[in-house]
Design a protein around this motif. Structure first.
Motif, PDB file in Angstrom:
ATOM      1  N   PRO A  43      43.950  42.194  50.313  1.00  0.00           N
ATOM      2  CA  PRO A  43      44.704  41.113  51.007  1.00  0.00           C
ATOM      3  C   PRO A  43      45.801  41.424  51.596  1.00  0.00           C
ATOM      4  CG  PRO A  43      44.858  40.690  48.429  1.00  0.00           C
ATOM      5  CD  PRO A  43      44.394  41.589  48.483  1.00  0.00           C
ATOM      6  N   ALA A  44      45.800  42.312  52.826  1.00  0.00           N
ATOM      7  CA  ALA A  44      47.032  42.843  53.665  1.00  0.00           C
ATOM      8  C   ALA A  44      45.869  42.187  54.257  1.00  0.00           C
ATOM      9  CB  ALA A  44      47.417  43.900  53.375  1.00  0.00           C
ATOM     10  N   GLU A  45      44.344  42.593  54.376  1.00  0.00           N
ATOM     11  CA  GLU A  45      43.597  42.374  55.724  1.00  0.00           C
ATOM     12  C   GLU A  45      42.807  41.034  56.373  1.00  0.00           C
ATOM     13  OE1 GLU A  45      39.609  44.093  53.413  1.00  0.00           O
ATOM     14  OE2 GLU A  45      40.943  46.093  53.660  1.00  0.00           O
ATOM     15  N   PRO A  46      42.825  41.207  57.015  1.00  0.00           N
ATOM     16  CA  PRO A  46      41.542  39.579  57.940  1.00  0.00           C
ATOM     17  C   PRO A  46      40.786  39.700  57.426  1.00  0.00           C
ATOM     18  CG  PRO A  46      42.345  41.252  59.444  1.00  0.00           C
ATOM     19  CD  PRO A  46      43.025  41.577  58.878  1.00  0.00           C
ATOM     20  N   VAL A  47      40.824  38.054  57.422  1.00  0.00           N
ATOM     21  CA  VAL A  47      39.055  37.739  56.926  1.00  0.00           C
ATOM     22  C   VAL A  47      38.136  36.778  57.775  1.00  0.00           C
ATOM     23  CG1 VAL A  47      37.641  36.239  54.953  1.00  0.00           C
ATOM     24  CG2 VAL A  47      39.887  37.275  54.517  1.00  0.00           C
ATOM     25  N   ASP A  48      37.295  37.716  58.280  1.00  0.00           N
ATOM     26  CA  ASP A  48      36.443  37.111  59.611  1.00  0.00           C
ATOM     27  C   ASP A  48      35.313  35.649  59.203  1.00  0.00           C
ATOM     28  OD1 ASP A  48      34.481  38.848  58.629  1.00  0.00           O
ATOM     29  OD2 ASP A  48      34.651  39.797  60.590  1.00  0.00           O
ATOM     30  N   PHE A  49      35.455  35.733  57.802  1.00  0.00           N
ATOM     31  CA  PHE A  49      34.129  34.865  57.940  1.00  0.00           C
ATOM     32  C   PHE A  49      34.532  33.949  56.746  1.00  0.00           C
ATOM     33  CE2 PHE A  49      33.930  37.577  54.900  1.00  0.00           C
ATOM     34  CZ  PHE A  49      33.813  37.100  53.153  1.00  0.00           C
ATOM     35  N   ALA A  50      34.304  32.727  56.800  1.00  0.00           N
ATOM     36  CA  ALA A  50      34.670  32.058  55.375  1.00  0.00           C
ATOM     37  C   ALA A  50      33.696  32.074  54.260  1.00  0.00           C
ATOM     38  CB  ALA A  50      34.127  30.583  55.721  1.00  0.00           C
ATOM     39  N   PRO A  51      34.464  33.029  53.555  1.00  0.00           N
ATOM     40  CA  PRO A  51      33.610  32.483  51.512  1.00  0.00           C
ATOM     41  C   PRO A  51      33.300  31.499  50.982  1.00  0.00           C
ATOM     42  CG  PRO A  51      36.105  33.339  51.764  1.00  0.00           C
ATOM     43  CD  PRO A  51      35.514  32.898  52.987  1.00  0.00           C
ATOM     44  N   ASP A  52      32.320  31.202  50.234  1.00  0.00           N
ATOM     45  CA  ASP A  52      31.355  30.525  49.520  1.00  0.00           C
ATOM     46  C   ASP A  52      32.632  30.526  48.420  1.00  0.00           C
ATOM     47  OD1 ASP A  52      29.491  29.585  51.151  1.00  0.00           O
ATOM     48  OD2 ASP A  52      28.703  31.562  50.147  1.00  0.00           O
ATOM     49  N   LEU A  53      33.651  31.362  48.124  1.00  0.00           N
ATOM     50  CA  LEU A  53      34.552  31.938  47.112  1.00  0.00           C
ATOM     51  C   LEU A  53      35.109  32.902  47.076  1.00  0.00           C
ATOM     52  CD1 LEU A  53      33.951  31.243  43.887  1.00  0.00           C
ATOM     53  CD2 LEU A  53      32.878  33.457  43.521  1.00  0.00           C
ATOM     54  N   SER A  54      35.891  33.558  45.973  1.00  0.00           N
ATOM     55  CA  SER A  54      37.415  34.191  45.886  1.00  0.00           C
ATOM     56  C   SER A  54      37.781  34.656  44.696  1.00  0.00           C
ATOM     57  CB  SER A  54      38.024  34.276  47.322  1.00  0.00           C
ATOM     58  OG  SER A  54      38.147  33.693  48.242  1.00  0.00           O
ATOM     59  N   LEU A  55      37.287  35.801  44.453  1.00  0.00           N
ATOM     60  CA  LEU A  55      37.682  36.197  42.759  1.00  0.00           C
ATOM     61  C   LEU A  55      39.058  37.289  43.803  1.00  0.00           C
ATOM     62  CD1 LEU A  55      33.786  36.499  42.666  1.00  0.00           C
ATOM     63  CD2 LEU A  55      34.930  38.228  40.817  1.00  0.00           C
ATOM     64  N   ILE A  56      40.022  37.021  43.074  1.00  0.00           N
ATOM     65  CA  ILE A  56      41.156  37.904  42.955  1.00  0.00           C
ATOM     66  C   ILE A  56      41.428  38.410  42.089  1.00  0.00           C
ATOM     67  CG2 ILE A  56      43.446  37.316  44.163  1.00  0.00           C
ATOM     68  CD1 ILE A  56      41.552  36.963  45.551  1.00  0.00           C
ATOM     69  N   ASP A  57      42.107  39.446  41.996  1.00  0.00           N
ATOM     70  CA  ASP A  57      42.912  40.835  40.502  1.00  0.00           C
ATOM     71  C   ASP A  57      44.225  39.710  40.530  1.00  0.00           C
ATOM     72  OD1 ASP A  57      43.661  42.133  39.127  1.00  0.00           O
ATOM     73  OD2 ASP A  57      42.515  43.730  39.947  1.00  0.00           O
ATOM     74  N   ASP A  58      44.780  39.591  39.881  1.00  0.00           N
ATOM     75  CA  ASP A  58      46.304  39.732  39.470  1.00  0.00           C
ATOM     76  C   ASP A  58      47.238  40.625  39.800  1.00  0.00           C
ATOM     77  OD1 ASP A  58      46.049  40.698  37.547  1.00  0.00           O
ATOM     78  OD2 ASP A  58      46.494  39.789  35.973  1.00  0.00           O
ATOM     79  N   GLU A  59      46.234  42.085  39.973  1.00  0.00           N
ATOM     80  CA  GLU A  59      47.619  42.616  40.580  1.00  0.00           C
ATOM     81  C   GLU A  59      47.702  42.686  41.984  1.00  0.00           C
ATOM     82  OE1 GLU A  59      45.998  46.824  39.265  1.00  0.00           O
ATOM     83  OE2 GLU A  59      44.737  45.811  37.200  1.00  0.00           O
ATOM     84  N   PHE A  60      47.145  42.012  42.886  1.00  0.00           N
ATOM     85  CA  PHE A  60      47.292  41.638  43.804  1.00  0.00           C
ATOM     86  C   PHE A  60      48.357  40.535  44.096  1.00  0.00           C
ATOM     87  CE2 PHE A  60      43.006  43.833  45.082  1.00  0.00           C
ATOM     88  CZ  PHE A  60      43.610  44.397  45.677  1.00  0.00           C
ATOM     89  N   LEU A  61      48.832  39.868  43.114  1.00  0.00           N
ATOM     90  CA  LEU A  61      49.886  38.504  42.965  1.00  0.00           C
ATOM     91  C   LEU A  61      51.052  39.023  43.344  1.00  0.00           C
ATOM     92  CD1 LEU A  61      48.086  35.826  40.727  1.00  0.00           C
ATOM     93  CD2 LEU A  61      47.711  35.829  42.771  1.00  0.00           C
ATOM     94  N   PRO A  62      52.658  38.110  43.208  1.00  0.00           N
ATOM     95  CA  PRO A  62      51.870  37.275  44.245  1.00  0.00           C
ATOM     96  C   PRO A  62      51.784  37.309  45.971  1.00  0.00           C
ATOM     97  CG  PRO A  62      53.977  37.636  44.843  1.00  0.00           C
ATOM     98  CD  PRO A  62      53.133  38.654  43.495  1.00  0.00           C
ATOM     99  N   LEU A  63      50.652  36.771  46.664  1.00  0.00           N
ATOM    100  CA  LEU A  63      49.793  36.179  47.381  1.00  0.00           C
ATOM    101  C   LEU A  63      51.387  36.159  48.602  1.00  0.00           C
ATOM    102  CD1 LEU A  63      46.684  35.176  47.654  1.00  0.00           C
ATOM    103  CD2 LEU A  63      47.320  37.716  47.348  1.00  0.00           C
ATOM    104  N   LEU A  64      52.251  36.639  49.133  1.00  0.00           N
ATOM    105  CA  LEU A  64      53.592  35.950  49.664  1.00  0.00           C
ATOM    106  C   LEU A  64      53.238  35.482  51.128  1.00  0.00           C
ATOM    107  CD1 LEU A  64      55.456  39.655  49.920  1.00  0.00           C
ATOM    108  CD2 LEU A  64      55.511  37.010  48.008  1.00  0.00           C
ATOM    109  N   GLN A  65      52.272  35.684  52.067  1.00  0.00           N
ATOM    110  CA  GLN A  65      51.987  35.260  53.282  1.00  0.00           C
ATOM    111  C   GLN A  65      51.804  34.028  53.035  1.00  0.00           C
ATOM    112  OE1 GLN A  65      49.161  38.312  55.489  1.00  0.00           O
ATOM    113  NE2 GLN A  65      51.213  39.742  55.655  1.00  0.00           N
ATOM    114  N   PRO A  66      51.733  33.539  53.614  1.00  0.00           N
ATOM    115  CA  PRO A  66      51.292  31.142  53.437  1.00  0.00           C
ATOM    116  C   PRO A  66      49.889  31.181  54.342  1.00  0.00           C
ATOM    117  CG  PRO A  66      53.715  31.316  54.494  1.00  0.00           C
ATOM    118  CD  PRO A  66      52.878  32.902  54.304  1.00  0.00           C
ATOM    119  N   ALA A  67      49.450  32.284  54.911  1.00  0.00           N
ATOM    120  CA  ALA A  67      48.147  32.481  55.566  1.00  0.00           C
ATOM    121  C   ALA A  67      47.238  32.076  54.635  1.00  0.00           C
ATOM    122  CB  ALA A  67      48.003  33.572  57.067  1.00  0.00           C
TER     123      ALA A  67
END
Length: 195
Positions: A43-67
């Motif tokens: 989650p700290a990395e920028p993303v340069d494409f539009a994914p069709d889906l995201s799998l997010i591990d709950d260990e990365f939560l909370p995502l603090l940045q609004p972006a």
């Protein structure tokens, strides 16, 4: 143009944020079988494409940045749950997941979670469009009512006759009743009224 089937995953691209290497390996292997491209992400990395889906591990939560949170709202999210505590679930709900998987992952269940996520996302999108259309119609009904009242007063007509006059004029001018009603309320009179 028809939408892609939720059951067909080939050619789609997923953002994958998983901490445990064993779980990440299982996901990669299943994605390869299904023809889905998985792109590892932190989650700290920028993303340069539009994914069709995201799998997010709950260990990365909370995502603090609004972006980060805003980025994830563009496609369905599958949450990977390791802990079922109320505080962890609350963080997961902030992602508005379309589906979830329980850790440690197994290959069974991944396809079902993917299909459910795509299908839920499609249905949610359709519902949002329907709500938008209904809200527009509700707003336009207010304009139509205002125009009917204006024509009633200016032409000394009853409500049914006033609406019939607006409808007939709209047909003659090849406009919708809503368009003509907006003109009536803006001008204060019926344009080119026909008796």
């Amino acid at each position: 143009m028809s939408r892609p089937s939720s059951f067909s995953l080939r050619g789609r691209k997923a953002l994958v944020a998983i901490k445990d290497e064993r779980d990440a390996t299982i996901v990669r292997r299943q994605f390869e079988r299904l023809g889905l491209e998985g792109v590892a992400w932190t989650p700290a990395e920028p993303v340069d494409f539009a994914p069709d889906l995201s799998l997010i591990d709950d260990e990365f939560l909370p995502l603090l940045q609004p972006a980060q949170r805003a980025f994830l709202t563009r496609s369905p999210v599958i949450a990977l749950l390791g802990t079922e505590t109320p505080s962890r679930l609350k963080l997961v709900f902030e992602l508005d997941p379309a589906s979830f998987l329980i850790k440690p992952l197994r290959s069974a269940g991944i396809y079902a979670a993917l299909v459910m996520a795509f299908e839920r996302n499609e249905r949610t999108s359709e519902l949002k469009q329907q709500i938008f259309k209904l809200e527009q119609r509700l707003r336009s009904r207010r304009v139509v009512l205002a125009a009917v009242l204006q024509v009633m007063h200016s032409h000394a007509l009853a409500e049914p006759a006033s609406f019939a006059l607006i409808r007939r004029t709209a047909m003659e001018q090849r406009k919708t009743i809503e368009e003509l009603s907006a003109e009536i309320t803006a001008r204060g009179m019926l344009p080119r009224a026909t008796g």
